[in-house]
Each structure stands twice: as structure tokens, then as C-alpha cells.
Design a protein around this motif. Structure first.
Motif, PDB file in Angstrom:
ATOM      1  N   SER A 223      -5.903  -2.363  32.358  1.00  0.00           N
ATOM      2  CA  SER A 223      -7.238  -2.868  32.705  1.00  0.00           C
ATOM      3  C   SER A 223      -7.486  -4.237  32.075  1.00  0.00           C
ATOM      4  CB  SER A 223      -8.301  -1.892  32.219  1.00  0.00           C
ATOM      5  OG  SER A 223      -8.355  -1.949  30.812  1.00  0.00           O
ATOM      6  N   PRO A 224      -8.324  -5.061  32.692  1.00  0.00           N
ATOM      7  CA  PRO A 224      -8.651  -6.365  32.077  1.00  0.00           C
ATOM      8  C   PRO A 224      -9.242  -6.201  30.684  1.00  0.00           C
ATOM      9  CG  PRO A 224      -9.438  -6.280  34.336  1.00  0.00           C
ATOM     10  CD  PRO A 224      -8.955  -4.903  34.006  1.00  0.00           C
ATOM     11  N   ASP A 225     -10.017  -5.120  30.467  1.00  0.00           N
ATOM     12  CA  ASP A 225     -10.607  -4.882  29.146  1.00  0.00           C
ATOM     13  C   ASP A 225      -9.519  -4.757  28.081  1.00  0.00           C
ATOM     14  OD1 ASP A 225     -13.009  -4.922  30.307  1.00  0.00           O
ATOM     15  OD2 ASP A 225     -13.412  -2.762  30.178  1.00  0.00           O
ATOM     16  N   TYR A 226      -8.467  -4.017  28.447  1.00  0.00           N
ATOM     17  CA  TYR A 226      -7.370  -3.827  27.493  1.00  0.00           C
ATOM     18  C   TYR A 226      -6.724  -5.171  27.156  1.00  0.00           C
ATOM     19  CZ  TYR A 226      -3.121  -2.227  25.237  1.00  0.00           C
ATOM     20  OH  TYR A 226      -2.118  -2.042  24.313  1.00  0.00           O
ATOM     21  N   LEU A 227      -6.511  -5.962  28.205  1.00  0.00           N
ATOM     22  CA  LEU A 227      -5.892  -7.284  27.997  1.00  0.00           C
ATOM     23  C   LEU A 227      -6.726  -8.139  27.055  1.00  0.00           C
ATOM     24  CD1 LEU A 227      -4.601  -8.628  31.437  1.00  0.00           C
ATOM     25  CD2 LEU A 227      -3.265  -8.062  29.410  1.00  0.00           C
ATOM     26  N   VAL A 228      -8.038  -8.140  27.311  1.00  0.00           N
ATOM     27  CA  VAL A 228      -8.942  -8.958  26.484  1.00  0.00           C
ATOM     28  C   VAL A 228      -8.927  -8.460  25.042  1.00  0.00           C
ATOM     29  CG1 VAL A 228     -11.377  -9.579  26.101  1.00  0.00           C
ATOM     30  CG2 VAL A 228     -10.407  -9.646  28.406  1.00  0.00           C
ATOM     31  N   LEU A 229      -9.036  -7.140  24.867  1.00  0.00           N
ATOM     32  CA  LEU A 229      -9.075  -6.569  23.509  1.00  0.00           C
ATOM     33  C   LEU A 229      -7.770  -6.844  22.758  1.00  0.00           C
ATOM     34  CD1 LEU A 229     -10.891  -3.115  23.756  1.00  0.00           C
ATOM     35  CD2 LEU A 229     -11.489  -5.074  22.314  1.00  0.00           C
ATOM     36  N   ALA A 230      -6.644  -6.614  23.446  1.00  0.00           N
ATOM     37  CA  ALA A 230      -5.338  -6.847  22.796  1.00  0.00           C
ATOM     38  C   ALA A 230      -5.194  -8.323  22.424  1.00  0.00           C
ATOM     39  CB  ALA A 230      -4.211  -6.414  23.737  1.00  0.00           C
ATOM     40  N   SER A 231      -5.649  -9.195  23.329  1.00  0.00           N
ATOM     41  CA  SER A 231      -5.538 -10.634  23.046  1.00  0.00           C
ATOM     42  C   SER A 231      -6.425 -11.020  21.864  1.00  0.00           C
ATOM     43  CB  SER A 231      -5.943 -11.456  24.268  1.00  0.00           C
ATOM     44  OG  SER A 231      -5.104 -11.133  25.339  1.00  0.00           O
ATOM     45  N   LEU A 232      -7.654 -10.496  21.848  1.00  0.00           N
ATOM     46  CA  LEU A 232      -8.562 -10.791  20.737  1.00  0.00           C
ATOM     47  C   LEU A 232      -7.971 -10.311  19.423  1.00  0.00           C
ATOM     48  CD1 LEU A 232     -12.129 -10.038  22.173  1.00  0.00           C
ATOM     49  CD2 LEU A 232     -11.179 -12.255  21.503  1.00  0.00           C
ATOM     50  N   TYR A 233      -7.376  -9.122  19.475  1.00  0.00           N
ATOM     51  CA  TYR A 233      -6.744  -8.569  18.271  1.00  0.00           C
ATOM     52  C   TYR A 233      -5.615  -9.503  17.809  1.00  0.00           C
ATOM     53  CZ  TYR A 233      -3.667  -5.653  15.447  1.00  0.00           C
ATOM     54  OH  TYR A 233      -2.849  -5.184  14.443  1.00  0.00           O
ATOM     55  N   GLY A 234      -4.790  -9.935  18.754  1.00  0.00           N
ATOM     56  CA  GLY A 234      -3.675 -10.830  18.431  1.00  0.00           C
ATOM     57  C   GLY A 234      -4.159 -12.142  17.844  1.00  0.00           C
ATOM     58  N   PHE A 235      -5.156 -12.733  18.483  1.00  0.00           N
ATOM     59  CA  PHE A 235      -5.696 -14.016  17.981  1.00  0.00           C
ATOM     60  C   PHE A 235      -6.274 -13.843  16.570  1.00  0.00           C
ATOM     61  CE2 PHE A 235      -6.169 -15.512  22.551  1.00  0.00           C
ATOM     62  CZ  PHE A 235      -5.218 -16.520  22.421  1.00  0.00           C
ATOM     63  N   ALA A 236      -7.012 -12.742  16.383  1.00  0.00           N
ATOM     64  CA  ALA A 236      -7.652 -12.513  15.083  1.00  0.00           C
ATOM     65  C   ALA A 236      -6.600 -12.337  13.996  1.00  0.00           C
ATOM     66  CB  ALA A 236      -8.562 -11.288  15.153  1.00  0.00           C
ATOM     67  N   TYR A 237      -5.571 -11.532  14.300  1.00  0.00           N
ATOM     68  CA  TYR A 237      -4.527 -11.274  13.301  1.00  0.00           C
ATOM     69  C   TYR A 237      -3.800 -12.576  12.951  1.00  0.00           C
ATOM     70  CZ  TYR A 237      -1.401  -8.350  10.591  1.00  0.00           C
ATOM     71  OH  TYR A 237      -0.732  -7.761   9.543  1.00  0.00           O
ATOM     72  N   ALA A 238      -3.472 -13.331  14.004  1.00  0.00           N
ATOM     73  CA  ALA A 238      -2.774 -14.607  13.773  1.00  0.00           C
ATOM     74  C   ALA A 238      -3.665 -15.574  12.984  1.00  0.00           C
ATOM     75  CB  ALA A 238      -2.364 -15.226  15.108  1.00  0.00           C
ATOM     76  N   ALA A 239      -4.952 -15.581  13.317  1.00  0.00           N
ATOM     77  CA  ALA A 239      -5.884 -16.497  12.637  1.00  0.00           C
ATOM     78  C   ALA A 239      -5.954 -16.192  11.147  1.00  0.00           C
ATOM     79  CB  ALA A 239      -7.275 -16.391  13.264  1.00  0.00           C
ATOM     80  N   VAL A 240      -5.991 -14.890  10.810  1.00  0.00           N
ATOM     81  CA  VAL A 240      -6.043 -14.509   9.390  1.00  0.00           C
ATOM     82  C   VAL A 240      -4.785 -15.008   8.664  1.00  0.00           C
ATOM     83  CG1 VAL A 240      -5.992 -12.531   7.803  1.00  0.00           C
ATOM     84  CG2 VAL A 240      -7.570 -12.523   9.736  1.00  0.00           C
ATOM     85  N   LEU A 241      -3.633 -14.794   9.304  1.00  0.00           N
ATOM     86  CA  LEU A 241      -2.376 -15.216   8.665  1.00  0.00           C
ATOM     87  C   LEU A 241      -2.279 -16.739   8.531  1.00  0.00           C
ATOM     88  CD1 LEU A 241       0.150 -12.741  10.297  1.00  0.00           C
ATOM     89  CD2 LEU A 241      -0.445 -12.871   7.883  1.00  0.00           C
ATOM     90  N   VAL A 242      -2.682 -17.451   9.567  1.00  0.00           N
ATOM     91  CA  VAL A 242      -2.611 -18.921   9.512  1.00  0.00           C
ATOM     92  C   VAL A 242      -3.586 -19.441   8.451  1.00  0.00           C
ATOM     93  CG1 VAL A 242      -2.972 -21.062  10.802  1.00  0.00           C
ATOM     94  CG2 VAL A 242      -1.790 -19.167  11.888  1.00  0.00           C
ATOM     95  N   THR A 243      -4.747 -18.803   8.344  1.00  0.00           N
ATOM     96  CA  THR A 243      -5.698 -19.190   7.293  1.00  0.00           C
ATOM     97  C   THR A 243      -5.084 -18.958   5.915  1.00  0.00           C
ATOM     98  OG1 THR A 243      -7.500 -18.529   8.746  1.00  0.00           O
ATOM     99  CG2 THR A 243      -8.067 -18.835   6.429  1.00  0.00           C
ATOM    100  N   GLY A 244      -4.431 -17.803   5.771  1.00  0.00           N
ATOM    101  CA  GLY A 244      -3.749 -17.501   4.505  1.00  0.00           C
ATOM    102  C   GLY A 244      -2.683 -18.547   4.209  1.00  0.00           C
ATOM    103  N   ALA A 245      -1.933 -18.924   5.249  1.00  0.00           N
ATOM    104  CA  ALA A 245      -0.876 -19.941   5.076  1.00  0.00           C
ATOM    105  C   ALA A 245      -1.493 -21.266   4.610  1.00  0.00           C
ATOM    106  CB  ALA A 245      -0.119 -20.139   6.389  1.00  0.00           C
TER     107      ALA A 245
END
Lengths: 254, 327
Positions: A223-245
Motif C-alpha cells: 500500500s502507498p501508506d506502507y511505502l510512506v511509513l517505511a520511507s519516513l522511518y528510513g529517512f529518520a534513522y539515516a538523519a539520526v546517524l548523519v547527525t551523530g556523524a
């Protein structure tokens, strides 16, 4: 902001002039081609095997690029002392890290696009129906690559290339086993083991969230909802790590 | 608007690196180092390898954080991002992105310095001309020699026409012609009102071109000032006297004070440790019927003053008489 673009484009140009990248792309092309051969040898589900192997080839090649380029993104600059002349310019350390990350993300985007094109040609030559599920799967593979790149970048800001590679690979493996970790945590009689497993579950990225290759190979879309949620999760996780870096890199002496 | 007189002001700078091993004392790279570089001058930062020169440069550029003390660059604290717009830097033995051509390389650094594309192209041509790499503009840096890399490194440091140029061992890897080119370039920068702060362990270069120098050893500043003033402080000048028809061994002055005597046929060379004894010896030569051929004062070099080796320490050399022959 312009400096981020300059660093990103230079990182992208470095990848383009690296022969290893072309070898990896060739490897991906061969894997996709091999899927046709394997499908011919199998008794049934030819279409599924071609699609499944093609998606796996894109994923594997992308992860190899993300890991091995990612772990050397910062380390190489420090080891070769190129960072001296960059950091002596009017750009902040945060801009440098963001530029390096954006450059590798762009490299991955182009590589995934090339592999997708080869994959689509293979599918059409083999008369495999090309549905939206294929594009969804490749989209989520790219999201996974963004997370893996962020992990590699994070570790490369404070550890050697070898240690970064080990840690990134470890996180990648754990990231695909998070559901199992949760299961183990629930079943183990040891309180300590439960705590460790729970800790790993919540800290590690759930990379399985980006894995819809199996169902996409069968033409089943999400579903598009799943795509959006998974993408948001991915962006958020990556953002936390890049901020840490960025925070760690800010404190480093060269 | 207040004009900032000093390009660099360093006060009580200390940098200590943890040893990383239990029981081992931390390594002190800099210990209370203070110095000032005025605008528009060429300042040579001298010292042997490991003296703390590169650490000092890294701190003022914000690459390394000081343990204590302060460093100001063009009136702003070291590490200030905007100040770097006015600063050019060449690190020691630079390694650059070798997949770039000379033109791409300079373009990249021009963009990082915030130059517009229209400004970058003419600057690249002018700088390639200046460092003598016009023919190599489309060649990748991986095909450059060490000397060429040093020259393209200098060009990147100057791409944005900085007010302050910081060079870490800029003569390293250059042949005599290349070293002269770099010296001329540094002098031309001063002529255009730029400040040049460069570190080196090659002292003759410093004596030739620097307005002022700072001598650093084991993380401490030994001396700082104008080259002539520092040389004058040394009092180690020697004087070489050449005369004819004068037997040096007969002279009490020579026997007592000369650091070297060389008798060759009718000619005699006497080296005195300072200028004070010259008049006395010249009188004695004339009184004994000798003829004075030349008196040459030898200026002590910075190397003699600050990094003496047995070869350069004249006071330790015993008086010797080499009668007629020299090996």
C-alpha cells in the motif's frame, strides 16, 4: 548550502572515476543475466525467479557500494590528508559530512537507476510482466541503501576503515534479524539476555521493513501508506546517524 | 572601521595529546607558545621536525583544538569559518584528489572558497601560468610529479586571492629552480600586500626572504624577531684573515685565539672567533712585515644560533695548525 553541493558533486565525480564501481555494475549485470539462465533451468515460476534474482542483484550490489564507499568516505580524507585543504576553506564540518553523504547518495541513485534499467530490459526480453511492485521494491532498496550509507558514514567518523566495515556489516546483519531478536527476547529465561536483545532490537535499524522483494517478484504491491511509513522511518534513522556523524566529526582533531 | 594590525596573534598556546597507554605521560606538542604575525610581512616559522610547527598551523586553521591558550586570525578566533575566506593554506607534503585534472582541481577549490564560476576560469589560467603548469592543465594529478603537486598545491592556496597565506614546508620536494620560484612567489605576495606565514626547517630560505622569524623547539618559542636582530644577538661571528709573508705560529695572538690556521706557502689563513681581535692581529701582521690580503667577516646563520651542531660550534674546535698542506 552551496558548499554541500560542491562536496557532493566531487564525491560523485570520485565514484564515477573509480574503476571498482564499473566492475560492481558489471557484476550486477551478470547476476541479472544469470537469473535468466537459472529461470531456464528451473521447472516452474520462471518469471518469479528472474524478478527475484534481479532485485537481489540490485540490492546486493547497492549494499556493497554503500558499505565500501561509505566506510572510506571520511577516513580516506583524513588518512590522505585531503581534509586539511577542505577544512581550511570557508565550509563547516557539518557541511562537509552532509556533502559527503549526499555525494554517495547520488552515486547510489545513479547506480540503482542503471541497474534498474538493465533489470527492466531483462524482464521485458523475458516477457516478465513489469508491475508497480517492481518499482516499489527498488524504491525501498534505495531507502535501505541510504540507511546503510548513514551507518557506514557514522562509524567512519571515529573508527578505522576495517573497524567501520566490521561494525557496518554487523549492523546490516542485525538489521535484517531484528524480528528474530524480539522473538528471542520474549522467549529467553535470562533477564540480561532479554535486556540485550531488546536493546539491540530498538537500537538496530529494521532493514526488513525495506525488503518487499519476495512479494514484488510475485507482482504483489504494497500500500502507498506502507511505502510512506517505511520511507519516513528510513529517512529518520539515516538523519539520526548523519547527525551523530556530524557531532562526532565536529569534535575531531586532524 | 578598525584596521586589524596583526594577521595572527597566538597567546600561550598549549597542545597535549593523550598517550593512549596507561602509565605513559601525555605528549606535549606545544607548551605556552606565543607569537604575533603582522599584516603584510613574511613570517618564517622555524624549527626542526617535531618542534610543533605543523600543530601550530593546524590550530590556527581550526583543524586541531588547542588544549589551552588562544589563537586569533585576522582579528577572529581560530576556526571561524568566515575568516577562512581570506586565508589560503598549503599543507606539508600535500595529497590531493588525484582523479581530478589540474583545471578541475583548482575549480573545485575555487567553488569551495565561494568564488563565482565567472571569476574562477580566469583565476585558474593566471595561477597555472604563475606556477608553470599551463601545459598540464588537462592532466590528472595522479600523473604529476612531487614538485608539480607542490606547485598545484600553492595554486589552490591562492585561488581566491587570500589576504593571509599559510604554507607548511612549501619548499619540500622542490628542486633548486622550484625553490627559487616559490621564494619569488612569496616575495611577490608580500609586494601585493599579502601576509605570508610559512613553516620550514630549511633555514637559508628563511634568511633570504623573511621579514621576521619565530624559532620553535620542542613546542616552545626560542626566539622571535627580525632576522638581522636575531643574528646580531648571537655574537658568534667569525673573521677570516688572509695574509702573506707572515708566519702565524710566531704570533702570540694567533696561538692564543685563532680557531683555525692554514699556512700554505707564503700565504696564511687565520680564523678568529670574533671581530674584536682583528685590529690587534692586523697590526701584528704589519709590524712583522707581512702583507694583509683580505679580512672577511663571517655572519652567523640562524642555524648556527639555534640549531648548533658540532660542525658549527666554533668554540669547541681546537686550534690547529696545518703547515703548508690541507687534506
Amino acid at each position: 548550502m552551496a558548499a554541500i553541493g560542491v562536496i557532493a558533486l566531487n564525491t560523485f565525480r570520485e565514484s564515477l572515476r573509480d574503476k571498482i564501481l564499473y566492475n560492481l555494475l558489471l557484476f550486477a549485470g551478470l547476476l541479472i543475466g544469470l537469473s535468466v539462465l537459472l529461470a531456464d533451468l528451473s521447472i516452474m515460476e520462471h518469471h518469479k525467479i528472474v524478478a527475484d534474482m534481479g532485485l537481489a542483484a540490485i540490492n546486493l550490489t547497492g549494499v556493497i557500494i554503500a558499505m565500501f564507499v561509505g566506510i572510506s568516505l571520511v577516513n580516506k580524507e583524513i588518512d590522505r590528508r585531503t581534509v586539511y585543504t577542505i577544512m581550511a576553506r570557508p565550509i563547516s564540518r557539518t557541511c562537509f559530512i552532509l556533502g559527503k553523504y549526499a555525494g554517495l547518495a547520488l552515486t547510489l541513485l545513479v547506480n540503482v537507476a542503471i541497474m534498474l534499467a538493465v533489470f527492466l530490459i531483462t524482464l521485458s526480453l523475458y516477457h516478465v510482466p513489469i508491475g508497480v511492485a517492481i518499482f516499489q521494491a527498488v524504491g525501498l532498496i534505495f531507502m535501505e541503501l541510504l540507511v546503510v550509507t548513514a551507518i557506514a558514514l557514522f562509524f567512519s567518523t571515529f573508527s578505522s576503515s576495517m573497524l567501520s566495515a566490521i561494525l557496518t556489516l554487523g549492523m546490516y546483519v542485525i538489521g535484517h534479524l531484528t524480528t528474530d531478536l524480539k522473538g528471542i527476547a520474549g522467549k529467553s529465561p535470562s533477564e540480561t539476555a532479554n535486556m540485550i536483545m531488546n536493546g539491540l532490537y530498538y537500537l538496530s535499524p529494521n532493514l526488513e521493513a525495506f525488503n518487499i522483494k519476495g512479494q514484488a517478484a510475485m507482482g504483489i504491491s504494497v500500500s502507498p501508506d506502507y511505502l510512506v511509513l517505511a520511507s519516513l522511518y528510513g529517512f529518520a534513522y539515516a538523519a539520526v546517524l548523519v547527525t551523530g556523524a556530524c557531532v562526532i566529526f565536529q569534535r575531531r582533531d586532524f | 572601521m578598525e584596521r586589524i594590525v596583526n594577521a595572527i596573534v597566538i597567546e600561550k598556546l598549549t597542545k597535549t595529546y593523550a598517550s593512549g597507554w596507561l602509565g605513559r605521560p601525555p605528549f606535549v606538542a606545544l607548551s605556552g607558545l606565543s607569537l604575533t604575525v603582522e599584516r603584510g610581512e613574511i613570517f618564517g616559522f622555524l624549527g626542526p621536525n617535531g618542534a610543533g610547527k605543523t600543530t601550530t598551523l593546524k590550530i590556527i586553521l581550526g583543524l586541531v583544538r588547542a588544549t589551552s591558550g588562544t589563537a586569533m586570525l585576522l582579528g577572529k578566533p581560530a576556526g571561524d569559518v568566515e575568516t577562512r575566506r581570506k586565508v589560503g593554506f598549503l599543507p606539508e607534503s600535500p595529497y590531493f584528489y588525484d582523479y581530478l585534472t589540474a583545471e578541475e582541481f583548482l575549480g573545485f577549490y575555487g567553488q569551495l572558497a565561494g568564488l563565482a564560476r565567472t571569476e574562477i576560469a580566469p583565476r585558474i589560467s593566471a595561477l597555472l601560468e604563475l606556477v608553470g603548469l599551463v601545459d598540464a592543465r588537462s592532466r590528472q594529478l595522479r600523473k604529476f610529479s612531487k614538485g608539480m603537486l607542490q606547485r598545484i598545491g600553492l595554486a589552490q592556496a591562492l585561488i581566491h586571492d587570500p589576504e593571509l597565506v599559510i604554507l607548511d614546508e612549501p619548499m619540500t620536494g622542490l628542486d633548486p629552480v622550484g625553490r627559487k620560484q616559490v621564494r619569488d612567489l612569496i616575495l611577490s605576495l608580500r609586494d601585493r600586500g599579502k601576509t605570508v606565514f610559512f613553516s620550514t626547517h630549511i633555514l637559508p630560505d628563511v634568511e633570504m626572504i623573511c621579514d621576521r622569524v619565530g624559532v620553535v623547539m620542542k613546542g616552545r618559542l626560542l626566539a622571535s624577531g627580525r632576522v638581522e636582530d636575531l643574528l646580531r644577538q648571537g655574537h658568534t661571528q667569525s673573521v677570516e684573515i688572509v695574509c702573506q709573508d707572515f708566519n702565524a705560529e710566531d704570533s702570540a695572538t694567533v696561538r692564543s685565539y685563532a680557531t683555525r690556521i692554514l699556512q700554505q706557502g707564503r700565504q696564511c689563513l687565520v680564523v678568529l672567533p670574533n671581530a674584536d681581535l682583528v685590529d690587534r692581529l692586523v697590526t701584528e701582521i704589519r709590524q712583522r712585515g707581512g702583507r694583509l690580503l683580505s679580512v672577511t667577516p663571517h655572519k652567523a646563520s640562524l642555524e648556527d644560533l639555534f640549531f648548533p651542531s658540532p660542525r658549527h660550534t666554533t668554540s669547541d674546535v681546537p686550534t690547529e695548525v696545518l703547515s703548508g698542506r690541507q687534506n
